[in-house]
Write a protein that holds these residues in place. Structure first.
Motif, PDB file in Angstrom:
ATOM      1  N   THR A 121      35.231  44.535  10.556  1.00 42.77           N
ATOM      2  CA  THR A 121      33.639  44.621  10.254  1.00 42.77           C
ATOM      3  C   THR A 121      33.298  43.275   9.693  1.00 42.77           C
ATOM      4  O   THR A 121      32.156  42.820  10.207  1.00 42.77           O
ATOM      5  CB  THR A 121      33.576  45.615   8.950  1.00 42.77           C
ATOM      6  OG1 THR A 121      33.985  47.098   9.317  1.00 42.77           O
ATOM      7  CG2 THR A 121      32.414  45.981   8.492  1.00 42.77           C
ATOM      8  N   VAL A 122      34.082  42.592   8.858  1.00 45.23           N
ATOM      9  CA  VAL A 122      33.631  41.422   8.314  1.00 45.23           C
ATOM     10  C   VAL A 122      33.545  40.248   9.506  1.00 45.23           C
ATOM     11  O   VAL A 122      32.747  39.414   9.580  1.00 45.23           O
ATOM     12  CB  VAL A 122      34.389  40.644   7.135  1.00 45.23           C
ATOM     13  CG1 VAL A 122      34.141  39.333   6.809  1.00 45.23           C
ATOM     14  CG2 VAL A 122      34.507  41.777   5.898  1.00 45.23           C
ATOM     15  N   SER A 123      34.571  40.425  10.430  1.00 41.47           N
ATOM     16  CA  SER A 123      34.613  39.557  11.437  1.00 41.47           C
ATOM     17  C   SER A 123      33.254  39.682  12.157  1.00 41.47           C
ATOM     18  O   SER A 123      32.997  38.710  12.781  1.00 41.47           O
ATOM     19  CB  SER A 123      35.942  39.785  12.295  1.00 41.47           C
ATOM     20  OG  SER A 123      35.975  38.834  13.532  1.00 41.47           O
ATOM     21  N   GLY A 124      32.913  41.035  12.505  1.00 38.16           N
ATOM     22  CA  GLY A 124      31.859  41.404  13.148  1.00 38.16           C
ATOM     23  C   GLY A 124      30.518  40.654  12.459  1.00 38.16           C
ATOM     24  O   GLY A 124      29.694  40.357  13.380  1.00 38.16           O
ATOM     25  N   LEU A 125      30.605  40.675  11.297  1.00 44.53           N
ATOM     26  CA  LEU A 125      29.450  40.063  10.688  1.00 44.53           C
ATOM     27  C   LEU A 125      29.393  38.502  10.811  1.00 44.53           C
ATOM     28  O   LEU A 125      28.222  38.004  11.009  1.00 44.53           O
ATOM     29  CB  LEU A 125      29.423  40.212   9.094  1.00 44.53           C
ATOM     30  CG  LEU A 125      29.436  41.624   8.630  1.00 44.53           C
ATOM     31  CD1 LEU A 125      29.433  41.588   7.181  1.00 44.53           C
ATOM     32  CD2 LEU A 125      27.939  42.211   8.797  1.00 44.53           C
ATOM     33  N   GLY A 126      30.414  37.843  11.319  1.00 46.44           N
ATOM     34  CA  GLY A 126      30.460  36.536  11.758  1.00 46.44           C
ATOM     35  C   GLY A 126      29.955  36.302  13.074  1.00 46.44           C
ATOM     36  O   GLY A 126      29.512  35.030  13.266  1.00 46.44           O
ATOM     37  N   TYR A 127      29.919  37.422  13.998  1.00 48.64           N
ATOM     38  CA  TYR A 127      29.566  36.994  15.310  1.00 48.64           C
ATOM     39  C   TYR A 127      28.204  36.575  15.614  1.00 48.64           C
ATOM     40  O   TYR A 127      27.959  35.750  16.367  1.00 48.64           O
ATOM     41  CB  TYR A 127      29.809  38.320  16.194  1.00 48.64           C
ATOM     42  CG  TYR A 127      31.351  38.789  16.353  1.00 48.64           C
ATOM     43  CD1 TYR A 127      32.227  37.853  16.409  1.00 48.64           C
ATOM     44  CD2 TYR A 127      31.643  40.213  16.548  1.00 48.64           C
ATOM     45  CE1 TYR A 127      33.671  38.210  16.538  1.00 48.64           C
ATOM     46  CE2 TYR A 127      32.830  40.465  16.799  1.00 48.64           C
ATOM     47  CZ  TYR A 127      33.532  39.510  16.783  1.00 48.64           C
ATOM     48  OH  TYR A 127      35.261  39.972  16.862  1.00 48.64           O
ATOM     49  N   PRO A 128      27.228  37.112  14.908  1.00 47.19           N
ATOM     50  CA  PRO A 128      25.860  36.467  15.063  1.00 47.19           C
ATOM     51  C   PRO A 128      25.511  35.247  14.662  1.00 47.19           C
ATOM     52  O   PRO A 128      24.487  34.551  14.801  1.00 47.19           O
ATOM     53  CB  PRO A 128      25.013  37.584  14.112  1.00 47.19           C
ATOM     54  CG  PRO A 128      25.965  38.901  13.802  1.00 47.19           C
ATOM     55  CD  PRO A 128      27.333  38.183  13.899  1.00 47.19           C
ATOM     56  N   PHE A 129      26.402  34.655  13.736  1.00 50.39           N
ATOM     57  CA  PHE A 129      26.603  33.133  13.371  1.00 50.39           C
ATOM     58  C   PHE A 129      27.120  32.170  14.414  1.00 50.39           C
ATOM     59  O   PHE A 129      27.405  31.129  14.124  1.00 50.39           O
ATOM     60  CB  PHE A 129      26.903  33.043  12.099  1.00 50.39           C
ATOM     61  CG  PHE A 129      26.247  33.841  11.019  1.00 50.39           C
ATOM     62  CD1 PHE A 129      25.259  33.188  10.436  1.00 50.39           C
ATOM     63  CD2 PHE A 129      26.747  34.978  10.324  1.00 50.39           C
ATOM     64  CE1 PHE A 129      24.368  33.879   9.311  1.00 50.39           C
ATOM     65  CE2 PHE A 129      25.906  35.691   9.396  1.00 50.39           C
ATOM     66  CZ  PHE A 129      24.682  35.127   8.952  1.00 50.39           C
ATOM     67  N   GLY A 130      27.815  32.856  15.260  1.00 53.49           N
ATOM     68  CA  GLY A 130      28.648  32.110  16.370  1.00 53.49           C
ATOM     69  C   GLY A 130      27.894  31.465  17.379  1.00 53.49           C
ATOM     70  O   GLY A 130      27.138  30.501  17.299  1.00 53.49           O
ATOM     71  N   PRO A 131      27.827  32.326  18.672  1.00 52.54           N
ATOM     72  CA  PRO A 131      27.275  31.638  19.869  1.00 52.54           C
ATOM     73  C   PRO A 131      25.793  31.534  19.508  1.00 52.54           C
ATOM     74  O   PRO A 131      25.085  30.462  20.182  1.00 52.54           O
ATOM     75  CB  PRO A 131      27.463  32.805  20.737  1.00 52.54           C
ATOM     76  CG  PRO A 131      28.768  33.492  20.405  1.00 52.54           C
ATOM     77  CD  PRO A 131      28.617  33.498  18.854  1.00 52.54           C
ATOM     78  N   PRO A 132      24.897  32.218  18.909  1.00 50.35           N
ATOM     79  CA  PRO A 132      23.588  31.971  18.920  1.00 50.35           C
ATOM     80  C   PRO A 132      23.377  30.676  18.173  1.00 50.35           C
ATOM     81  O   PRO A 132      22.514  29.881  18.482  1.00 50.35           O
ATOM     82  CB  PRO A 132      22.926  33.062  17.874  1.00 50.35           C
ATOM     83  CG  PRO A 132      23.773  34.367  18.203  1.00 50.35           C
ATOM     84  CD  PRO A 132      25.178  33.679  18.387  1.00 50.35           C
ATOM     85  N   ILE A 133      24.165  30.283  17.047  1.00 50.42           N
ATOM     86  CA  ILE A 133      23.567  29.124  16.316  1.00 50.42           C
ATOM     87  C   ILE A 133      24.151  27.698  16.938  1.00 50.42           C
ATOM     88  O   ILE A 133      23.878  26.777  17.112  1.00 50.42           O
ATOM     89  CB  ILE A 133      24.332  29.136  14.757  1.00 50.42           C
ATOM     90  CG1 ILE A 133      23.420  30.028  14.033  1.00 50.42           C
ATOM     91  CG2 ILE A 133      24.518  27.787  14.107  1.00 50.42           C
ATOM     92  CD1 ILE A 133      24.037  30.432  12.457  1.00 50.42           C
ATOM     93  N   ALA A 134      25.402  28.197  17.658  1.00 49.72           N
ATOM     94  CA  ALA A 134      26.118  27.234  18.684  1.00 49.72           C
ATOM     95  C   ALA A 134      25.039  26.702  19.802  1.00 49.72           C
ATOM     96  O   ALA A 134      25.014  25.654  20.035  1.00 49.72           O
ATOM     97  CB  ALA A 134      27.440  27.619  19.175  1.00 49.72           C
ATOM     98  N   GLY A 135      24.362  27.656  20.230  1.00 49.82           N
ATOM     99  CA  GLY A 135      23.317  27.598  21.214  1.00 49.82           C
ATOM    100  C   GLY A 135      22.198  26.420  20.790  1.00 49.82           C
ATOM    101  O   GLY A 135      21.645  25.641  21.416  1.00 49.82           O
ATOM    102  N   VAL A 136      21.785  26.874  19.393  1.00 45.49           N
ATOM    103  CA  VAL A 136      20.880  25.982  18.768  1.00 45.49           C
ATOM    104  C   VAL A 136      21.060  24.531  18.701  1.00 45.49           C
ATOM    105  O   VAL A 136      20.645  23.811  18.670  1.00 45.49           O
ATOM    106  CB  VAL A 136      20.322  26.637  17.262  1.00 45.49           C
ATOM    107  CG1 VAL A 136      19.390  25.692  16.898  1.00 45.49           C
ATOM    108  CG2 VAL A 136      19.661  27.949  17.685  1.00 45.49           C
ATOM    109  N   LEU A 137      22.616  24.453  18.159  1.00 43.44           N
ATOM    110  CA  LEU A 137      23.167  23.054  18.129  1.00 43.44           C
ATOM    111  C   LEU A 137      23.072  22.347  19.315  1.00 43.44           C
ATOM    112  O   LEU A 137      22.976  21.285  19.273  1.00 43.44           O
ATOM    113  CB  LEU A 137      24.428  23.286  17.505  1.00 43.44           C
ATOM    114  CG  LEU A 137      24.692  23.598  15.928  1.00 43.44           C
ATOM    115  CD1 LEU A 137      25.918  23.871  15.343  1.00 43.44           C
ATOM    116  CD2 LEU A 137      23.876  22.604  14.907  1.00 43.44           C
ATOM    117  N   LEU A 138      23.443  23.105  20.275  1.00 41.91           N
ATOM    118  CA  LEU A 138      23.696  22.373  21.596  1.00 41.91           C
ATOM    119  C   LEU A 138      22.460  21.894  22.126  1.00 41.91           C
ATOM    120  O   LEU A 138      22.047  20.785  22.734  1.00 41.91           O
ATOM    121  CB  LEU A 138      24.136  23.393  22.788  1.00 41.91           C
ATOM    122  CG  LEU A 138      24.136  23.096  24.085  1.00 41.91           C
ATOM    123  CD1 LEU A 138      25.094  21.838  24.399  1.00 41.91           C
ATOM    124  CD2 LEU A 138      24.458  24.172  25.084  1.00 41.91           C
TER     125      LEU A 138
END
Length: 201
Positions: free
Chosen positions: A144-161
């Motif tokens: 569950t906690v790992s799933g909470l981290g998912y929205p902070f992964g690819p979306p923010i990585a895309g912004v950084l890119l």
């Protein structure tokens, strides 16, 4: 059947373990989302990019099988630590230093192996450090906690890119954003092992 003591939800080691889970969630999906686009940007064909991503996914399955097999010999704690170290090193030592087909393929394989191994050893790690009776609650909490981290992964990585696309090294900020959370997760797993004072693997 004995039930887990819910007071342990405030246990420092459990909170540290959940920290590892959260940062794993941030990091773990970034390569699978961005490998095809990264491959295209460094001159690899769309077919080559798809091949790298497919092999990374296949390596994840292989990592699960190998981790289950070697866990009998080395113990789940050693395997989990090696898996986190492998994923961290694959990003920070391989992906950040290569822009070739072979190097990107090597990264995909190594990351996939480590990623797959992480998720097969979580239950055994919980059983060893928190008790078998906690498995249903704590393993569910981990995912569950790992799933909470998912929205902070690819979306923010895309912004950084998008913000750093003109940097000299392709995707450097994205790669660091993928690798550093995995290092934090590794450090958290080490902290749990040290804090418990258990020497067994």
């Amino acid at each position: 059947q004995q039930k887990p003591n819910l007071q342990s939800l405030r246990n420092r080691n459990l909170l540290t373990f959940m920290t590892a889970s959260f940062f794993t969630g941030i990091s773990s999906l970034v390569p699978f989302f961005y490998l095809p686009g990264y491959a295209k940007d460094i001159g690899i064909s769309s077919g080559g990019g798809a091949l790298i991503t497919s092999i990374a996914n296949g390596a994840s399955l292989t990592g699960r099988l190998l981790a289950a097999m070697f866990s009998d010999y080395f113990g789940p704690v050693v395997i989990l630590l090696c898996a986190y170290a492998l994923t961290s090193a694959s990003v920070l030592l391989i992906w950040t230093t290569t822009s070739s087909f072979a190097g990107t393929m090597a990264f995909g394989i190594v990351f996939g192996l480590g990623y797959g191994a992480i998720f097969t050893q979580t239950s055994a790690f919980v059983a060893k450090f928190f008790g078998v009776d906690t498995l249903p609650v704590f393993v569910g909490l981990y995912y569950t906690v790992s799933g909470l981290g998912y929205p902070f992964g690819p979306p923010i990585a895309g912004v950084l890119l998008e913000k750093t696309r003109e940097w000299g090294t392709p995707y450097l900020a994205l790669k660091l954003y993928c690798g550093l959370p995995m290092v934090i997760a590794l450090m958290a797993i080490v902290a749990v092992k040290v804090n418990t004072g258990r020497n067994a693997a």
